[in-house]
Design a protein around this motif. Structure first.
Motif, short mmCIF file in Angstrom:
data_model
loop_
_atom_site.label_atom_id
_atom_site.label_comp_id
_atom_site.label_asym_id
_atom_site.label_seq_id
_atom_site.Cartn_x
_atom_site.Cartn_y
_atom_site.Cartn_z
N ALA A 22 0.93 -1.20 -0.10
CA ALA A 22 -0.15 -0.13 0.02
C ALA A 22 0.96 1.22 -0.11
O ALA A 22 1.97 1.21 0.67
N GLN A 23 0.70 2.25 -0.92
CA GLN A 23 1.24 3.47 -0.89
C GLN A 23 0.45 4.54 -0.07
O GLN A 23 -0.54 4.44 0.28
N PRO A 24 1.24 5.47 0.16
CA PRO A 24 0.60 6.74 1.00
C PRO A 24 -0.77 7.08 0.67
O PRO A 24 -1.48 7.40 1.34
N GLU A 25 -0.76 7.18 -0.76
CA GLU A 25 -2.07 7.92 -1.07
C GLU A 25 -3.23 6.80 -1.19
O GLU A 25 -4.27 7.27 -1.43
N ASP A 26 -3.01 5.65 -0.83
CA ASP A 26 -4.04 4.67 -0.78
C ASP A 26 -4.78 4.69 0.36
O ASP A 26 -5.98 4.44 0.79
N ASN A 27 -4.53 5.42 1.54
CA ASN A 27 -5.10 5.61 2.92
C ASN A 27 -5.60 4.12 3.25
O ASN A 27 -6.73 3.96 4.28
N VAL A 28 -4.91 3.23 3.02
CA VAL A 28 -5.25 1.78 3.90
C VAL A 28 -4.86 2.11 5.28
O VAL A 28 -3.81 2.30 5.66
N THR A 29 -5.86 1.42 6.24
CA THR A 29 -5.46 1.58 7.55
C THR A 29 -5.57 0.00 7.96
O THR A 29 -4.92 0.03 9.17
N VAL A 30 -6.22 -1.07 7.54
CA VAL A 30 -5.90 -2.30 7.99
C VAL A 30 -4.70 -2.84 7.44
O VAL A 30 -4.74 -3.57 6.32
N ILE A 31 -3.55 -2.91 8.30
CA ILE A 31 -2.30 -3.37 7.70
C ILE A 31 -1.68 -4.35 8.60
O ILE A 31 -0.71 -5.04 8.03
N THR A 32 -2.28 -4.81 9.57
CA THR A 32 -1.75 -6.07 10.21
C THR A 32 -2.61 -7.46 10.29
O THR A 32 -3.68 -7.34 9.92
N PRO A 33 -1.82 -8.29 9.98
CA PRO A 33 -2.45 -9.49 9.65
C PRO A 33 -3.40 -10.06 10.67
O PRO A 33 -2.99 -9.97 11.95
N LYS A 34 -4.36 -10.65 10.37
CA LYS A 34 -5.53 -11.28 11.36
C LYS A 34 -5.87 -12.70 10.79
O LYS A 34 -5.33 -13.26 9.79
#
Length: 862
Positions: A493-505
């Protein structure tokens, strides 16, 4: 005279009569005396027996349990009931204390180092108790003729013997003295030095039994065992705290469930013999907890209702765990509830801190599954289990949580997500941010204790572009459909993508695997058929794909990778990595502190670059290894498409063959070199030396014999089968040659880095070719790849389980030799033509390479 004679005759007669009676009387008296003595002796024996047993109890202390334990000062006795002879017990040995020297070597409290099954046998003739062990991995029906042969060919071995000291008062148990098996005199029950790799022998005069506890189904004995360790200059004393558990196993083992290579469970091998066979049958039993519905709930369960299990799985948090992390560790355990609900059980898992109600709580007691916290510089966590090898039943779980695992978590998050998450940039994270990372590791390690292996193929299920989608990542919950993958944090994910769920689950594969392993089936159900149906239902969906750990052949099943396209994912990763490097000095700034944190962050960034190189490299000569069964219409071996292999080579040419100066030669070097911790302090790597060694490592792997042989096999097979385009060894060499010698072909003077690359290229070909003929050793370079790449968790040995294609036989007569020598000849011809071009340094370089290649090819002309 006559009267005298008569009197004399009477006297003689009386004497004779007396003589006749005396022997009878004496014999009778002797017989009576003997009978009396026998009775007295018998009474005396019983009295002594009772007296000795009672004296032992009176002089010492008696603890009642599985075996009653009598302790008289330093002497320890087991009182074994007759009913327990010939029963099966499991010995479990753990470390409970370690000194500095062992801690630093990676051995810590809570680690289980030796398990084995034993049985006790009473010998009334020799007045001894024998202890025997066997490997419980062979079965046959009792009624079959072959069973007699199975018994004789897989027999028990004697490992210990004890004298019977006395019996208890009602003769229902015998008493044996057991000091020798716990104080280091004998290795029969506990061979800590051999099984931890320390070696040497225990100094019994400096060792002792520390404490003993006995419970209805297990015994816990703690000892302090001392040895010495030589560091080359002096001998250092080492005392290990060890705990031996003796567990009574159920008479009837749990019903086993057999493994399937399409789903990832740890397993125990088992051999089956029957009269009806034409060959022995080998199966593997998956390791799992005995999770069953209560008898009164079986009908409701089979109808699909959620029910509580007869016995839930309970995890305790080690009281030595820092308080701020306990909540997150518990949450990581409880996150699995949803997976077990898929299997039909609610409240199947409990995670808690021990309370005053847990009076007998002991971290080393196998009745308690504990997440043990280890104060150590080691950065790791792992989740092994104690298993009944007869059935695969998990008896107890031991999660070892090293304190410094947080250094790995911080490194991952900082380098992989720092560009898109401001919370992941500093030298110290907030408690909440680190806590969420701890929760992820907790879930991963607990997954192992449920029997789940790593699924390195899970991350391949997601399209790389999907990982840049805020909506997709929020919906799917992280970076892969399995938390058992090493799909760390979202570096795509790039900064402009605004992805917030980045931790494995915990993902869909995890829930599917738990259901497959733990769903309970009634006696009238065909369990095997149901399990096969569950897998077949999802066999074409990549979300449910299982990829074995340890394969360097299948690029889908790699550690630390993301998405279904390693080239694209790595290109996105490099964009973020450049952002990290640009900010190393700012992110690691700490007023009035040294540049230690800066150097550590810098070497971590280089390690991430090398990780990307490895992900891409595996695609070249790669083969998709599909777990297949008859009737599924799937191919077992699918070569990586030629187009993908070409893109992979192009990536390496751009980012490795051409050394990235933004990474190795930048402003950070004005302050510090890359730093790696060592036992002697931080070790500094200079940029030229490091880039040269890491480039060499990639080249050597790229031209490895096995990789080139797979490409040759693929060319032979594919061209005979189809007309599909194949990426060949010649294609590989042509692409690399044009890149490595571009400046030479154009008659340019070469830079230091260009000369370095050519030297690496030629040396790799010479060394690897000579190795085929055993003229040289394996490459001798600075082995820093593992040092630099991102840290790994879980010291669970799964590599031996990975599929391996054996193409190493007689390599010297394969096309590999011809291809490598052919490329060397081509390079030699080019250099001879160009040896007078370029500046003096370039010409010196060419002459050097010509001499090296000449010697390697046994040429005599120059």
């Amino acid at each position: 005279m006559r009267e005298k004679a008569f009197l004399h005759s009477v006297k003689l007669l009386c004497l004779l009569i007396l003589l006749l009676f005396i022997p009878v009387t004496v014999l009778s008296q002797k017989k009576k005396k003997k009978e009396t003595e026998t009775e007295v002796v018998k009474d005396s024996t019983d009295s002594k027996k009772g007296k000795k047993y009672n004296d032992l109890v009176k002089k010492g202390t008696l603890k009642k349990g599985l075996f009653n334990i009598i302790q008289v000062k330093t002497d320890v006795y087991f009182e074994i009931q007759d009913s327990l002879f010939k029963r099966e017990f499991l010995i479990v040995n753990k470390l409970s204390q370690v000194p500095f020297q062992i801690n630093e070597a990676g051995l810590n409290k809570g680690m289980n180092y030796e398990n084995k099954i034993i049985s006790f046998y009473k010998d009334t003739i020799a007045k001894k108790v024998w202890v025997k062990t066997y490997v419980p991995k062979v079965s046959s029906p009792k009624e079959d003729a072959i069973t007699a042969s199975v018994i004789d060919n897989f027999s028990e071995s004697v490992i210990e013997v004890f004298d019977i000291e006395t019996k208890n008062n009602d003769s229902s148990a015998v008493v044996i003295k057991v000091n020798k098996i716990f104080d280091g005199k004998q290795k029969s029950f506990n061979d800590v030095l051999s099984n931890t790799g320390i070696g040497g022998s225990v100094k019994s005069d400096l060792s002792y039994i520390e404490s003993l506890k006995t419970f209805p189904k297990n015994i816990v004995v703690k000892s302090q065992l001392t040895t010495s360790f030589s560091d080359g200059t002096s001998s250092l004393p080492i005392t290990l705290g060890v705990t031996t558990n003796i567990i009574l196993l159920d008479k009837t083992p749990m019903k086993p469930r057999f493994s399937d290579n399409r789903i990832g469970f740890f397993s125990e091998k088992h051999w089956y013999f029957t009269d009806a066979q034409q060959a022995m049958l080998e199966k593997e039993l998956i390791t799992r907890w005995r999770l069953e519905p209560k008898k009164e709930d079986e009908e409701r369960y089979l109808k699909g209702e959620l029910v509580e299990p007869k016995k839930p799985i309970v995890y305790y948090i080690d009281p030595s765990t820092p308080k701020q992390w306990r909540k997150y560790i518990i949450d990581g355990v409880l996150d699995w509830q949803a997976a077990f609900e898929r299997a039909g059980f609610k409240n199947a898992i409990i995670a808690k801190e021990p309370t005053e109600k847990d009076l007998d709580f002991d971290v080393d007691d196998v009745r308690y599954s504990v997440i043990t916290y280890a104060a150590s510089p080691k950065s790791n966590a792992m989740g092994p289990s104690v298993v009944d090898p007869r059935s695969g039943e998990i008896i107890e779980a031991d999660i070892i949580w090293w304190h410094n695992v947080m250094t790995s978590l911080q490194s991952w998050m900082r380098i992989q997500t720092g560009p898109i998450d401001p919370k992941a940039r500093g030298n110290v994270f907030s408690e909440e941010h680190m806590g969420e990372a701890i929760r992820f590791v907790s879930s991963h390690e607990v997954g192992h204790t449920f029997g789940l292996k790593h699924n390195m193929g899970a991350s391949f299920a997601y399209d790389v572009e999907s990982l840049r989608s805020k909506e997709f990542t929020a919906k799917m919950g992280g970076t892969a459909p399995s938390i058992m993958d090493y799909a760390r944090y979202n570096y795509v994910a790039q900064p402009e993508d605004n992805v917030t769920v980045i931790t494995p689950k915990i993902g869909e594969y995890d829930k599917y695997a738990i259901e497959w392993g733990y769903r309970w089936y009634g006696p009238n159900e065909n369990e095997t058929a149901r399990l096969n149906e569950a897998i077949a239902k999802h066999q074409n969906d990549p979300i449910y794909f299982y990829g074995e750990q340890g394969s360097d052949i299948d690029p889908r099943s790699q550690s630390e990778d993301l998405g279904n396209d390693a080239v694209k994912a790595s290109e996105y990763g490099l964009k973020n990595l450049k952002r990290v490097v640009d900010n190393i000095l700012n992110w690691s700034y700490d007023k009035d502190q040294s540049y230690y944190q800066t150097g550590k962050l810098y070497i971590g960034a280089i390690g991430q670059w090398q990780t990307y190189n490895g992900h891409v490299l595996t695609n070249i000569g790669g083969v998709y290894l599909n777990p297949t069964v008859h009737g599924d219409n799937k191919q077992s071996y699918v070569p990586v498409p030629a187009a993908m292999q070409k893109r992979a080579v192009d990536y390496l040419v751009k980012n490795v063959i051409t050394i990235p100066q933004w990474l190795f030669f930048n402003d950070v070097l004005d302050k510090t070199n890359p730093l790696k911790d060592s036992p002697f302090g931080p070790y500094e790597y200079t940029p030229y030396t490091m880039s040269r060694a890491l480039q060499y490592d990639v080249m050597y792997s790229l031209f490895s014999d096995d990789r080139l042989l797979r490409m040759t096999e693929n060319e032979l097979y594919q061209r005979n089968k189809t007309n599909e385009k194949v990426f060949t060894v010649n294609d590989l060499f042509q692409k690399l040659h044009q890149s490595v010698f571009a400046g030479t072909i154009q008659n340019k003077s070469l830079s230091i880095l260009e000369r370095m690359t050519q030297k690496n290229y030629v040396d790799v070909l010479i060394v690897s070719t000579n190795k085929l003929f055993e003229k040289t050793d394996v490459k001798k370079t600075i082995q820093i790849e593992e040092t630099l790449q991102m840290p790994h968790l879980c010291s669970l040995n799964e590599a031996h389980m990975a599929r391996n294609i054996n193409n190493s036989f007689l390599k010297r007569v394969t096309e590999v030799t011809s291809d490598k020598k052919g490329e060397l000849s081509k390079v030699l011809q080019l250099l001879r033509t160009k040896r007078s071009t370029g500046d003096q340094s370039t010409q010196n370089h060419y002459r050097d390479l010509i001499q090296r290649i000449d010697k390697a090819l046994n040429n005599t002309t120059f």
